[in-house]
Design a protein around this motif. Structure first.
Motif, PDB file in Angstrom:
ATOM      1  N   GLU A  18       0.834  -1.207   0.000  1.00  0.00           N
ATOM      2  CA  GLU A  18       0.000   0.000   0.000  1.00  0.00           C
ATOM      3  C   GLU A  18       0.869   1.258   0.000  1.00  0.00           C
ATOM      4  OE1 GLU A  18      -3.903   0.203   2.292  1.00  0.00           O
ATOM      5  OE2 GLU A  18      -2.613   1.558   3.447  1.00  0.00           O
ATOM      6  N   LYS A  19       1.936   1.247   0.783  1.00  0.00           N
ATOM      7  CA  LYS A  19       2.849   2.398   0.830  1.00  0.00           C
ATOM      8  C   LYS A  19       3.463   2.628  -0.548  1.00  0.00           C
ATOM      9  CE  LYS A  19       6.960   4.168   3.097  1.00  0.00           C
ATOM     10  NZ  LYS A  19       8.201   3.835   3.749  1.00  0.00           N
ATOM     11  N   TRP A  20       3.913   1.560  -1.190  1.00  0.00           N
ATOM     12  CA  TRP A  20       4.509   1.676  -2.519  1.00  0.00           C
ATOM     13  C   TRP A  20       3.500   2.228  -3.528  1.00  0.00           C
ATOM     14  CZ3 TRP A  20       3.480  -1.552  -6.938  1.00  0.00           C
ATOM     15  CH2 TRP A  20       4.307  -1.287  -8.031  1.00  0.00           C
ATOM     16  N   LEU A  21       2.268   1.719  -3.483  1.00  0.00           N
ATOM     17  CA  LEU A  21       1.237   2.209  -4.405  1.00  0.00           C
ATOM     18  C   LEU A  21       0.960   3.693  -4.179  1.00  0.00           C
ATOM     19  CD1 LEU A  21      -1.191  -0.849  -4.308  1.00  0.00           C
ATOM     20  CD2 LEU A  21       0.221  -0.102  -6.247  1.00  0.00           C
ATOM     21  N   ASN A  22       0.973   4.133  -2.929  1.00  0.00           N
ATOM     22  CA  ASN A  22       0.764   5.556  -2.633  1.00  0.00           C
ATOM     23  C   ASN A  22       1.961   6.400  -3.056  1.00  0.00           C
ATOM     24  OD1 ASN A  22      -1.929   6.043  -1.479  1.00  0.00           O
ATOM     25  ND2 ASN A  22      -1.285   4.457  -0.045  1.00  0.00           N
ATOM     26  N   GLU A  23       3.163   5.842  -2.959  1.00  0.00           N
ATOM     27  CA  GLU A  23       4.346   6.556  -3.454  1.00  0.00           C
ATOM     28  C   GLU A  23       4.269   6.725  -4.970  1.00  0.00           C
ATOM     29  OE1 GLU A  23       7.562   4.146  -1.984  1.00  0.00           O
ATOM     30  OE2 GLU A  23       7.467   5.035   0.022  1.00  0.00           O
ATOM     31  N   MET A  24       3.800   5.692  -5.657  1.00  0.00           N
ATOM     32  CA  MET A  24       3.627   5.785  -7.111  1.00  0.00           C
ATOM     33  C   MET A  24       2.579   6.848  -7.442  1.00  0.00           C
ATOM     34  SD  MET A  24       5.745   3.662  -8.530  1.00  0.00           S
ATOM     35  CE  MET A  24       5.175   3.257 -10.174  1.00  0.00           C
ATOM     36  N   ALA A  25       1.470   6.870  -6.678  1.00  0.00           N
ATOM     37  CA  ALA A  25       0.413   7.861  -6.905  1.00  0.00           C
ATOM     38  C   ALA A  25       0.945   9.270  -6.646  1.00  0.00           C
ATOM     39  CB  ALA A  25      -0.794   7.571  -6.021  1.00  0.00           C
ATOM     40  N   ALA A  26       1.818   9.408  -5.665  1.00  0.00           N
ATOM     41  CA  ALA A  26       2.411  10.719  -5.370  1.00  0.00           C
ATOM     42  C   ALA A  26       3.279  11.209  -6.527  1.00  0.00           C
ATOM     43  CB  ALA A  26       3.225  10.646  -4.080  1.00  0.00           C
ATOM     44  N   LYS A  27       3.798  10.272  -7.322  1.00  0.00           N
ATOM     45  CA  LYS A  27       4.598  10.618  -8.495  1.00  0.00           C
ATOM     46  C   LYS A  27       3.742  10.818  -9.743  1.00  0.00           C
ATOM     47  CE  LYS A  27       8.479   7.852  -6.858  1.00  0.00           C
ATOM     48  NZ  LYS A  27       9.256   6.630  -7.111  1.00  0.00           N
ATOM     49  N   ASP A  45      -2.527  13.434 -11.989  1.00  0.00           N
ATOM     50  CA  ASP A  45      -1.771  14.488 -11.320  1.00  0.00           C
ATOM     51  C   ASP A  45      -1.078  13.891 -10.104  1.00  0.00           C
ATOM     52  OD1 ASP A  45      -2.611  16.436 -13.109  1.00  0.00           O
ATOM     53  OD2 ASP A  45      -4.381  16.961 -11.917  1.00  0.00           O
ATOM     54  N   PRO A  46       0.161  14.283  -9.847  1.00  0.00           N
ATOM     55  CA  PRO A  46       0.856  13.758  -8.664  1.00  0.00           C
ATOM     56  C   PRO A  46       0.043  13.997  -7.390  1.00  0.00           C
ATOM     57  CG  PRO A  46       2.409  14.904 -10.071  1.00  0.00           C
ATOM     58  CD  PRO A  46       1.021  15.166 -10.626  1.00  0.00           C
ATOM     59  N   ILE A  51      -4.436   5.314  -2.156  1.00  0.00           N
ATOM     60  CA  ILE A  51      -4.735   3.900  -2.404  1.00  0.00           C
ATOM     61  C   ILE A  51      -4.851   3.176  -1.062  1.00  0.00           C
ATOM     62  CG2 ILE A  51      -3.972   1.784  -3.567  1.00  0.00           C
ATOM     63  CD1 ILE A  51      -4.338   4.179  -5.491  1.00  0.00           C
ATOM     64  N   ARG A  52      -5.814   2.278  -0.976  1.00  0.00           N
ATOM     65  CA  ARG A  52      -5.971   1.430   0.205  1.00  0.00           C
ATOM     66  C   ARG A  52      -6.218  -0.002  -0.253  1.00  0.00           C
ATOM     67  NH1 ARG A  52      -3.553   4.766   2.280  1.00  0.00           N
ATOM     68  NH2 ARG A  52      -4.339   6.452   3.579  1.00  0.00           N
ATOM     69  N   ILE A  53      -5.727  -0.949   0.560  1.00  0.00           N
ATOM     70  CA  ILE A  53      -5.862  -2.379   0.269  1.00  0.00           C
ATOM     71  C   ILE A  53      -6.530  -3.046   1.463  1.00  0.00           C
ATOM     72  CG2 ILE A  53      -4.632  -4.519  -0.245  1.00  0.00           C
ATOM     73  CD1 ILE A  53      -2.261  -2.802  -1.124  1.00  0.00           C
ATOM     74  N   GLU A  54      -7.390  -4.006   1.167  1.00  0.00           N
ATOM     75  CA  GLU A  54      -8.004  -4.767   2.250  1.00  0.00           C
ATOM     76  C   GLU A  54      -8.233  -6.207   1.812  1.00  0.00           C
ATOM     77  OE1 GLU A  54     -11.665  -4.700   5.444  1.00  0.00           O
ATOM     78  OE2 GLU A  54     -11.547  -3.105   3.968  1.00  0.00           O
ATOM     79  N   LEU A  55      -8.046  -7.114   2.758  1.00  0.00           N
ATOM     80  CA  LEU A  55      -8.394  -8.521   2.553  1.00  0.00           C
ATOM     81  C   LEU A  55      -9.809  -8.693   3.079  1.00  0.00           C
ATOM     82  CD1 LEU A  55      -7.631 -11.443   1.781  1.00  0.00           C
ATOM     83  CD2 LEU A  55      -6.770 -11.721   4.114  1.00  0.00           C
ATOM     84  N   LEU A  56     -10.736  -9.005   2.185  1.00  0.00           N
ATOM     85  CA  LEU A  56     -12.135  -9.137   2.570  1.00  0.00           C
ATOM     86  C   LEU A  56     -12.396 -10.471   3.259  1.00  0.00           C
ATOM     87  CD1 LEU A  56     -14.031  -7.732  -0.549  1.00  0.00           C
ATOM     88  CD2 LEU A  56     -13.251  -6.513   1.483  1.00  0.00           C
ATOM     89  N   ASP A  57     -13.452 -10.480   4.038  1.00  0.00           N
ATOM     90  CA  ASP A  57     -13.892 -11.702   4.703  1.00  0.00           C
ATOM     91  C   ASP A  57     -14.509 -12.656   3.685  1.00  0.00           C
ATOM     92  OD1 ASP A  57     -14.277 -13.316   6.915  1.00  0.00           O
ATOM     93  OD2 ASP A  57     -16.257 -12.504   7.345  1.00  0.00           O
ATOM     94  N   LYS A  91      -9.070   6.726  -3.978  1.00  0.00           N
ATOM     95  CA  LYS A  91      -9.973   7.844  -3.714  1.00  0.00           C
ATOM     96  C   LYS A  91      -9.189   9.130  -3.929  1.00  0.00           C
ATOM     97  CE  LYS A  91     -12.989   9.774  -0.141  1.00  0.00           C
ATOM     98  NZ  LYS A  91     -13.485   9.616   1.241  1.00  0.00           N
ATOM     99  N   LYS A  92      -9.867  10.124  -4.470  1.00  0.00           N
ATOM    100  CA  LYS A  92      -9.215  11.404  -4.715  1.00  0.00           C
ATOM    101  C   LYS A  92      -8.799  12.031  -3.386  1.00  0.00           C
ATOM    102  CE  LYS A  92     -11.093  12.631  -9.152  1.00  0.00           C
ATOM    103  NZ  LYS A  92     -10.046  13.146  -9.997  1.00  0.00           N
TER     104      LYS A  92
END
Length: 179
Positions: A18-27, A45-46, A51-57, A91-92
């Motif tokens: 999730e952190k990596w995906l948010n770093e990519m979104a920041a770029k 736009d940077p 981004i959020r990730i979840e393992l569903l039930d 989410k924006k």
């Protein structure tokens, strides 16, 4: 512009993913879809998205999974991908903070799902590796030694399981302090 990146994350590294995906979104490269180790990004736009990730039930196509996804989408988020029971939302950033877990209890429930997944896989690998080890001693066939690779995978899964259990313990302790 679309960009594809192949990257591997273990199930217990969802925070790192999730952190990596948010770093990519920041770029300016926001997750558009994914499958296993293949992440497809679109140019935005940077910092436009979080981004959020979840393992569903339940599986995302199960009625309970679909209801949960609709509930999250009502907050302004959108599901961009799912893989097995993992769901990826974006989410924006302009729409405000984006958290899937409102408190430690909900985070602990998600960690319990990860613990269940890792435990199941580890037991399956232990059984397969143990059976293959038994066959090696029974038949003395060195080829059977290759079949004990699941024991190494079980050890790896156990390491990840311990990391998640440590996270859960810390959250449980924190939750107890605030009660």
């Amino acid at each position: 512009m679309r960009k594809t990146v192949h990257k591997w994350f273990w199930a217990w590294e969802f925070d790192k993913e999730e952190k990596w995906l948010n770093e990519m979104a920041a770029k300016g490269l926001t997750l558009a879809s994914m499958h296993f180790t293949k992440y497809m990004f679109e140019e935005t736009d940077p910092g436009e998205y979080q981004i959020r990730i979840e393992l569903l039930d339940k599986h995302p196509t199960h009625p309970e999974g679909e209801n949960y996804i609709r509930f999250v989408e009502e907050t302004g988020a959108e599901q961009v991908a799912s893989w097995i029971d993992w769901v990826y939302f974006r989410k924006k950033t302009a729409d405000g903070p984006f958290e899937l877990f409102s408190d430690n209890s909900s985070r602990i429930r998600m960690l319990n799902r990860v613990i269940g997944l890792l435990s199941t896989l580890a037991v399956m690998c232990l059984l397969a590796g143990g059976y293959n080890l038994f066959l090696f001693f029974l038949w003395k066939n060195p080829v059977s030694l290759v079949g004990i690779l699941p024991l190494a995978v079980a050890l790896l899964l156990g390491t990840g399981l311990l990391r998640i259990l440590k996270q859960k313990k810390a959250l449980t302790k924190e939750q107890t302090l605030f009660e």
